[in-house]
Enzyme design. Structure first.
Site, PDB file in Angstrom:
ATOM      1  N   ASP A  13       0.809  -1.227   0.000  1.00 47.37           N
ATOM      2  CA  ASP A  13       0.000   0.000   0.000  1.00 47.37           C
ATOM      3  C   ASP A  13       0.840   1.275   0.000  1.00 47.37           C
ATOM      4  OD1 ASP A  13      -2.223  -1.680   0.124  1.00 47.37           O
ATOM      5  OD2 ASP A  13      -2.188  -1.683   2.322  1.00 47.37           O
ATOM      6  N   LYS A  16       1.769   2.254  -5.016  1.00 47.32           N
ATOM      7  CA  LYS A  16       2.335   1.747  -6.287  1.00 47.32           C
ATOM      8  C   LYS A  16       1.407   2.044  -7.474  1.00 47.32           C
ATOM      9  CE  LYS A  16       2.419  -2.311  -4.385  1.00 47.32           C
ATOM     10  NZ  LYS A  16       2.103  -1.975  -2.974  1.00 47.32           N
ATOM     11  N   ASN A  38      -5.346 -10.063  -3.797  1.00 43.29           N
ATOM     12  CA  ASN A  38      -4.994  -9.569  -2.467  1.00 43.29           C
ATOM     13  C   ASN A  38      -4.520  -8.115  -2.578  1.00 43.29           C
ATOM     14  OD1 ASN A  38      -2.751 -10.478  -3.896  1.00 43.29           O
ATOM     15  ND2 ASN A  38      -1.676 -11.296  -2.114  1.00 43.29           N
ATOM     16  N   ALA A  39      -4.097  -7.716  -3.784  1.00 42.33           N
ATOM     17  CA  ALA A  39      -3.641  -6.341  -4.002  1.00 42.33           C
ATOM     18  C   ALA A  39      -4.839  -5.410  -4.122  1.00 42.33           C
ATOM     19  CB  ALA A  39      -2.805  -6.265  -5.280  1.00 42.33           C
ATOM     20  N   GLY A  40      -4.621  -4.156  -3.783  1.00 45.40           N
ATOM     21  CA  GLY A  40      -5.625  -3.121  -4.005  1.00 45.40           C
ATOM     22  C   GLY A  40      -4.860  -1.864  -4.365  1.00 45.40           C
ATOM     23  N   HIS A  41      -4.900  -1.476  -5.624  1.00 45.64           N
ATOM     24  CA  HIS A  41      -4.120  -0.329  -6.094  1.00 45.64           C
ATOM     25  C   HIS A  41      -5.069   0.800  -6.498  1.00 45.64           C
ATOM     26  CE1 HIS A  41      -0.445  -3.045  -7.201  1.00 45.64           C
ATOM     27  NE2 HIS A  41      -0.818  -3.140  -5.940  1.00 45.64           N
ATOM     28  N   ARG A 143       2.555 -28.787  -7.865  1.00 42.54           N
ATOM     29  CA  ARG A 143       2.155 -29.291  -9.192  1.00 42.54           C
ATOM     30  C   ARG A 143       0.755 -29.884  -9.194  1.00 42.54           C
ATOM     31  NH1 ARG A 143       7.813 -32.192  -9.668  1.00 42.54           N
ATOM     32  NH2 ARG A 143       7.198 -32.497  -7.504  1.00 42.54           N
ATOM     33  N   GLN A 224       1.766  -6.332  -3.589  1.00 42.46           N
ATOM     34  CA  GLN A 224       2.371  -6.515  -2.266  1.00 42.46           C
ATOM     35  C   GLN A 224       3.687  -5.715  -2.189  1.00 42.46           C
ATOM     36  OE1 GLN A 224       1.059  -9.535  -4.036  1.00 42.46           O
ATOM     37  NE2 GLN A 224      -0.642  -8.462  -3.110  1.00 42.46           N
TER      38      GLN A 224
HETATM   39  P1  GDP Z   1      -0.803   0.441  -3.486  1.00 47.65           P
HETATM   40  O1  GDP Z   1      -1.394  -0.853  -3.037  1.00 47.65           O
HETATM   41  O2  GDP Z   1       0.674   0.497  -3.240  1.00 47.65           O
HETATM   42  O3  GDP Z   1      -1.144   0.800  -4.900  1.00 47.65           O
HETATM   43  O4  GDP Z   1      -1.467   1.571  -2.559  1.00 47.65           O
HETATM   44  P2  GDP Z   1      -3.017   1.697  -2.135  1.00 47.65           P
HETATM   45  O5  GDP Z   1      -3.785   2.246  -3.278  1.00 47.65           O
HETATM   46  O6  GDP Z   1      -3.497   0.449  -1.501  1.00 47.65           O
HETATM   47  O7  GDP Z   1      -2.921   2.740  -0.954  1.00 47.65           O
HETATM   48  C1  GDP Z   1      -2.435   4.021  -1.153  1.00 47.65           C
HETATM   49  C2  GDP Z   1      -3.537   5.026  -0.716  1.00 47.65           C
HETATM   50  O8  GDP Z   1      -2.974   6.299  -0.584  1.00 47.65           O
HETATM   51  C3  GDP Z   1      -4.643   5.168  -1.741  1.00 47.65           C
HETATM   52  O9  GDP Z   1      -5.841   5.469  -1.071  1.00 47.65           O
HETATM   53  C4  GDP Z   1      -4.201   6.380  -2.565  1.00 47.65           C
HETATM   54  O10 GDP Z   1      -5.274   7.084  -3.179  1.00 47.65           O
HETATM   55  C5  GDP Z   1      -3.562   7.210  -1.508  1.00 47.65           C
HETATM   56  N1  GDP Z   1      -2.437   8.040  -1.958  1.00 47.65           N
HETATM   57  C6  GDP Z   1      -1.453   7.736  -2.835  1.00 47.65           C
HETATM   58  N2  GDP Z   1      -0.536   8.720  -2.881  1.00 47.65           N
HETATM   59  C7  GDP Z   1      -0.964   9.664  -2.010  1.00 47.65           C
HETATM   60  C8  GDP Z   1      -0.440  10.911  -1.569  1.00 47.65           C
HETATM   61  O11 GDP Z   1       0.626  11.356  -1.980  1.00 47.65           O
HETATM   62  N3  GDP Z   1      -1.155  11.575  -0.623  1.00 47.65           N
HETATM   63  C9  GDP Z   1      -2.328  11.130  -0.107  1.00 47.65           C
HETATM   64  N4  GDP Z   1      -2.954  11.844   0.817  1.00 47.65           N
HETATM   65  N5  GDP Z   1      -2.847   9.945  -0.493  1.00 47.65           N
HETATM   66  C10 GDP Z   1      -2.172   9.238  -1.418  1.00 47.65           C
HETATM   67  P1  IMO Z   2      -0.884  -4.146  -2.336  1.00 51.00           P
HETATM   68  O1  IMO Z   2      -0.471  -4.620  -3.701  1.00 51.00           O
HETATM   69  C1  IMO Z   2      -0.885  -4.724   1.960  1.00 51.00           C
HETATM   70  C2  IMO Z   2      -0.696  -8.857   3.379  1.00 51.00           C
HETATM   71  C3  IMO Z   2      -1.891  -9.353   4.164  1.00 51.00           C
HETATM   72  C4  IMO Z   2      -1.207 -10.321   5.103  1.00 51.00           C
HETATM   73  C5  IMO Z   2      -0.122 -10.950   4.224  1.00 51.00           C
HETATM   74  C6  IMO Z   2      -0.533 -12.282   3.602  1.00 51.00           C
HETATM   75  O2  IMO Z   2      -2.179  -3.417  -2.328  1.00 51.00           O
HETATM   76  O3  IMO Z   2       0.232  -3.397  -1.679  1.00 51.00           O
HETATM   77  P2  IMO Z   2      -2.158 -12.950   1.614  1.00 51.00           P
HETATM   78  O4  IMO Z   2      -3.631 -12.719   1.442  1.00 51.00           O
HETATM   79  O5  IMO Z   2      -1.331 -12.354   0.534  1.00 51.00           O
HETATM   80  O6  IMO Z   2      -1.816 -14.383   1.864  1.00 51.00           O
HETATM   81  O7  IMO Z   2      -1.807 -12.178   2.993  1.00 51.00           O
HETATM   82  O8  IMO Z   2       0.114  -9.996   3.190  1.00 51.00           O
HETATM   83  N1  IMO Z   2      -1.003  -8.300   2.038  1.00 51.00           N
HETATM   84  C7  IMO Z   2      -1.009  -6.993   1.758  1.00 51.00           C
HETATM   85  N2  IMO Z   2      -0.849  -5.922   2.562  1.00 51.00           N
HETATM   86  N3  IMO Z   2      -1.026  -4.558   0.624  1.00 51.00           N
HETATM   87  C8  IMO Z   2      -1.168  -5.615  -0.188  1.00 51.00           C
HETATM   88  O9  IMO Z   2      -1.185  -5.499  -1.521  1.00 51.00           O
HETATM   89  C9  IMO Z   2      -1.200  -6.914   0.371  1.00 51.00           C
HETATM   90  N4  IMO Z   2      -1.336  -8.154  -0.136  1.00 51.00           N
HETATM   91  C10 IMO Z   2      -1.203  -9.001   0.901  1.00 51.00           C
HETATM   92  O10 IMO Z   2      -2.543  -8.303   4.836  1.00 51.00           O
HETATM   93  O11 IMO Z   2      -0.541  -9.614   6.118  1.00 51.00           O
HETATM   94 MG    MG Z   3      -2.889  -1.572  -1.774  1.00 46.18          MG
END
Ligand code: GDP
Ligand code: IMO
Ligand code: MG
Length: 428
Positions: A13, A16, A38-41, A143, A224
């Site tokens: 998080d 990225k 598992n990712a959330g971007h 496998r 991740q």
């Molecule tokens: P990722 O998994 O690495 O792509 O990151 P996430 O999207 O899960 O979490 C990043 C959060 O921070 C999201 O809600 C973005 O909208 C927010 N975000 C990203 N860059 C910035 C920033 O520079 N400032 C603020 N306030 N929020 C940001």
């Molecule tokens: P992005 O791409 C933050 C964490 C879970 C848990 C561990 C294992 O958005 O950065 P899993 O479901 O992968 O077996 O869980 O990894 N985790 C993340 N934490 N951002 C993520 O993805 C994650 N993907 C997995 O919370 O601790």
């Molecule tokens: Mg994320």
């Protein structure tokens, strides 16, 4: 011509998706290489906010081709739902999204196992996203996995499901007291997605390699992050894939010689979702402030994120491990809300000062952070577009981190929106 990897330097998080979106303005392909839903971007474009789980962030830009690489684990139902939701918002997806036929599928029994194991672990749980990620990768290595390409052949699908379920059904019945899975039922559930997925199935490694040979630019989007890497992270509190730079090569099918830039992303502080050590974690009012201002709630699961100060030895170690060529610092604007900023510059472990990043997990659990206090700036920086626009204290903060990590900054993110960034060198 060149490939750029964007990867996280902490526990996920880091922003990225947001960094990829900026770099994608210059890219022809954006590819996910590890993990799954598992990712959330998050990508913000004006008033629109896109939360992407499996689909690469490049999808938001209409001229970019997106690939889900062989290293990803794909839940077909989740993919269909995500694609449909994006198309309902007006994006063209199916004509630009390719899914590698070698990628593995997440099956309903993987999700069930993930959840049973976490309950069985009790206090020692990993805190997974409950998306079946670990069990799907286990089957791949054992496998016993079902691959995306198997969805087009009912006979093969049933043979493989039968093999995969032989031991698992015994576990469901005898360990968890559940009904066994039926091969026929599972196969027909999967075949419902055949029509949807088949047109997107592709050899994405070949597609990217041909693109690179034809001077196209490829962005590899990490899911991740380094400290969640199965080999290098805080094991066992990790994910089951390799989000680090080696995983980008294996999981996308391109040779190392194309790789030119590795962009490491870190927040200006640290967050973690799930369990496991986090030496700089805060439990005070500052944590509450950062969590509220930074909206630190999980993109994929909505869980509240643990919050702490920037852990420089960890990030430095992650930067070296991945050989980053550039650094991106995100969420700098969130620190406008705190008066004094701490940065962890070393640890005290069993009464002794240690400036590196401990190899031994027990040390990490006992590590007490040693902080260097830096002055805050206390003003809104979301309008800054050049480094010189930043208040002196904010500039000193990023320059301190940049010097410690030893890689030039390519981006300082000062807000979630596409324009809210200081972009110094576009790396692709
Ligand atoms: P990722 O998994 O690495 O792509 O990151 P996430 O999207 O899960 O979490 C990043 C959060 O921070 C999201 O809600 C973005 O909208 C927010 N975000 C990203 N860059 C910035 C920033 O520079 N400032 C603020 N306030 N929020 C940001
Ligand atoms: P992005 O791409 C933050 C964490 C879970 C848990 C561990 C294992 O958005 O950065 P899993 O479901 O992968 O077996 O869980 O990894 N985790 C993340 N934490 N951002 C993520 O993805 C994650 N993907 C997995 O919370 O601790
Ligand atoms: Mg994320």
């Amino acid at each position: 011509m060149t490939a750029t990897v964007v990867l996280g330097l902490a526990w996920g998080d880091e922003g990225k998706g947001r960094v990829c979106d900026a770099l994608a303005s210059d890219a022809d392909y954006v590819s996910r290489y590890s993990g799954g839903n598992n990712a959330g971007h998050t990508v913000r474009v004006g008033r629109e906010e896109f939360k992407l789980n499996l689909v690469p962030s490049g999808i938001v830009r209409e001229d970019v081709v997106c690939t889900i690489g062989n290293g990803v684990v794909v839940n077909p139902e989740a993919l269909a739902g995500e694609v449909q939701a994006l198309e309902e918002r007006g994006l063209s997806v199916r004509d630009r999204l390719k899914v590698d036929g070698r990628a593995h599928l997440i099956m309903p029994y993987h999700i069930a196992l993930d959840s049973h194991r976490e309950i069985a672990l009790g206090e020692a749980r990993i805190g997974t996203t409950n998306r079946g990620i670990g069990p799907a990768y286990e089957d791949k290595v054992a496998r016993y996995g079902i691959r995306v390409q198997d969805i087009s052949d009912e006979g093969i699908l049933k043979t493989k499901l039968k093999a995969a379920l032989r031991e698992k059904n015994a576990i469901f019945e005898n360990v968890y007291g559940e009904e066994p899975y039926d091969v026929g039922e599972l196969a027909s559930r999967l075949l419902e997605f055949e029509e949807f997925i088949a047109p997107m199935i592709s050899d994405t490694g070949t597609l990217l390699r041909e693109g690179l040979e034809n001077r196209r630019k490829v962005l590899l989007e990490g899911g991740q992050a380094t400290l969640l890497d199965n080999d290098h992270g805080t094991y066992p509190f990790v994910t089951s894939s390799n989000p680090t730079v080696g995983g980008a090569i294996v999981g996308s099918g391109i040779p190392t010689r194309y790789l030119e830039y590795v962009v490491g992303v870190t927040k200006a502080y640290t967050t973690r979702v799930g369990d496991g050590p986090m030496p700089t974690e805060l439990f005070d009012e500052t944590a509450e402030t950062i969590r509220e201002v930074g909206r630190e709630y999980g993109t994929a699961t909505g869980r509240s994120r643990r919050v702490g100060w920037l852990d420089l030895p960890a990030v430095k170690w992650a930067a070296a491990l991945n050989g980053i060529t550039h650094l991106a610092i995100t969420l700098l604007d969130v620190l406008s809300a705190v008066e004094k900023i701490n940065v962890c510059v070393g640890y005290e472990i069993d009464g002794e000062r240690f400036d590196g990043y401990p190899m031994h997990q027990t040390d990490l659990h006992h590590a007490r952070p040693v902080y260097r206090e830096l002055p805050g700036w206390g003003e809104d920086i979301t309008g800054c577009r050049m480094r010189v626009d930043l208040p002196r204290e904010a500039r000193e903060f990023v320059e301190f981190v940049e010097a410690e990590i030893g890689a030039p900054l390519c981006m300082i993110s000062v807000g979630p929106e596409r324009e809210q960034a200081i972009v110094e060198r576009i790396a692709v």
